[in-house]
Write an enzyme that holds these catalytic residues in place. Sequence first.
Site, PDB file in Angstrom:
ATOM      1  N   HIS A   1       0.766  -1.284   0.001  1.00 47.75           N
ATOM      2  CA  HIS A   1       0.186  -0.202   0.060  1.00 47.75           C
ATOM      3  C   HIS A   1       0.881   1.220   0.047  1.00 47.75           C
ATOM      4  O   HIS A   1       0.543   2.208   0.852  1.00 47.75           O
ATOM      5  CB  HIS A   1      -0.923   0.153   1.249  1.00 47.75           C
ATOM      6  N   PRO A   2       1.761   1.351  -0.843  1.00 47.83           N
ATOM      7  CA  PRO A   2       2.489   2.765  -0.853  1.00 47.83           C
ATOM      8  C   PRO A   2       1.917   3.692  -1.127  1.00 47.83           C
ATOM      9  O   PRO A   2       0.758   3.850  -1.947  1.00 47.83           O
ATOM     10  CB  PRO A   2       3.721   2.512  -2.099  1.00 47.83           C
TER      11      PRO A   2
END
Length: 609
Positions: A544-545
């Site tokens: 989930h950058p």
Amino acid sequence: MGLDSLIPMMFAVGIGLVPFIGIERLFNIYDKLDPESLPRNIRKLNTMYDFIVVGGGSAGAVVASRLSEVSNWSVLLIEAGGNENEITDVPIFASYSQLSELDWKYKTTPSNSSAYCLAMIENKCNWPRGKVLGGSSVLNTMIYVRGNRLDYDNWAKMGNIGWSYEEVLPYFLKSEDNRNPYLQKSPYHKTKGYLTVQEFPWKSEIAITFIKAGQELGYENRDINGENQTGFMLTQSTIRRGSRCSSAKAFLRPVKNRPNLHIALNAQVLKVLFNNEKRVTGIEFLRDGLKQIVKVKKEIILSAGAINSPQLLMLSGIGPREHLEEFGIPVISDLRVGDNLQDHVGLGGLYFTVNKSVTIKQSNVLSLPSFLNYLTKENGVWTTTGTEALAFINSKYADSFDVYPDLQFIFFPTGLNSFNKYLNKVVGIKDIVYNTVYKQLENIENWTILPLLLKPKSSGWIRLKSRDPLIHPDINPNYFAHKEDLDVLIDGIQIAIALSNTSAFQKFNSKLHSVKLPGCEQFIFATYEYWECALRHYTFTIYHPAGTCKMGPKHDPKAVVDPRLRVYGVKGLRVVDASIMPAITNGNINAPVIMFGEKASDMIKEDWR
């Protein structure tokens, strides 16, 4: 799904010729999807378009679809990858797209202090990102989580006008086609949108046990996308008739014949071009080994993701002055591009054994009955990614028990050991770790909890390694730089163990697998020191950058885009993807990013009409 195209796979499964280690070979052999249903790859492009959308992922597919609703606007959607294929359509094979041609195959840079990813090959964590039309919505586990209402209210308090929960909720609803009858009448859900959302058709017995165990600990079984996020729930997912509903399937296939929408695949954008007045003029991209230029009349929208978007901005002269000057890149706008990198990180390999056959095993999946059930009934084990249930819970450090949880649990009715070493390759775990700790579980029923940190205090950065756009950037997540992050996660691990000890799980004699990780042998098992060591070794991210092109008001020194997502210091350029998050949302980020696409499309229409 077409029977003729699936017969070869059915035959292969039936005679055992498709071990998971060889599943990638199918990418170029079979095509379950009807070729006529896929968006066309336009070879001959116009010299100029009104709008160019860079990246056809979770946000870019939405923006291209919505902008092309205006019939007198010409829209180019340009994507570095190709179309989806039959394997991506099958939920159970979600992990097998990773490390394939559909994945950018990013890896983190080892930390100077060796503080994380120590159990991974070369001390690098894999960070899969979709290089395909539909982006990471083609590679992910299809979890639909909007985040917490306070996420958005806090964004608004930071000065991001228009981003409160009440202002973004309509854009979640606009997309949604919810097919769970018990949710359809809720004010928090809608039907008839482009994006199909529902529970996985198949559920294991032990997933229900997880929900009951949560109730024993005092948590409600509730709609975590509803009024209150705290609680346990069977996963809502982006699934349609048993198959993946990516953003490309949802938003692009229905409009693929619009004459004003061109989609260019296998075309990697190298930089954004500007004139002397700092207005965008077009893009330079690489296709078939040739550099080409397409011009733009109104705007360019970067939807390349939290890694590619900052890389493209920096290559184009927008970024930290001192960093760009290192590479001799002329500075067009001095902004903190690449800072504020946030992710949801947790502990991998937290396995529990049980004494009853209630989990998913390779033998269940690779069987002719399972395949036929998927083919003929759109049901069975092939219709799940294994992420069967979720919980949003509160550590003892949480701000409020009722409204703002700081931990997420993702429940799996299986573990890496239940399949073969291909999944270990996807995670990137070292052989010594697998062989020492997990190999012994190969023939034992087990289940997994992945505890995740929702509000990391630690943040990292993206930086260039080279002026060459084809060289991956430097990815430094900077996990666990703040001790508070470890405190919350270790409390979450203790809560996960308490779940296993509930009467619901003890019906199956659930027990924590207690073999120590290599590198952590010096610590007493299950102490704070052991779990800290385990987190620094088996560091697990669900990819989930976010946050690397931060949205903020003009007075925010780290803001890259304004609340209308326009890049500061230049004209005609917006960013619409996970990189604009000022602070990462509570939970999986695919649904918020699709919402960004919806909201940004309306902003653009307002600004130009």
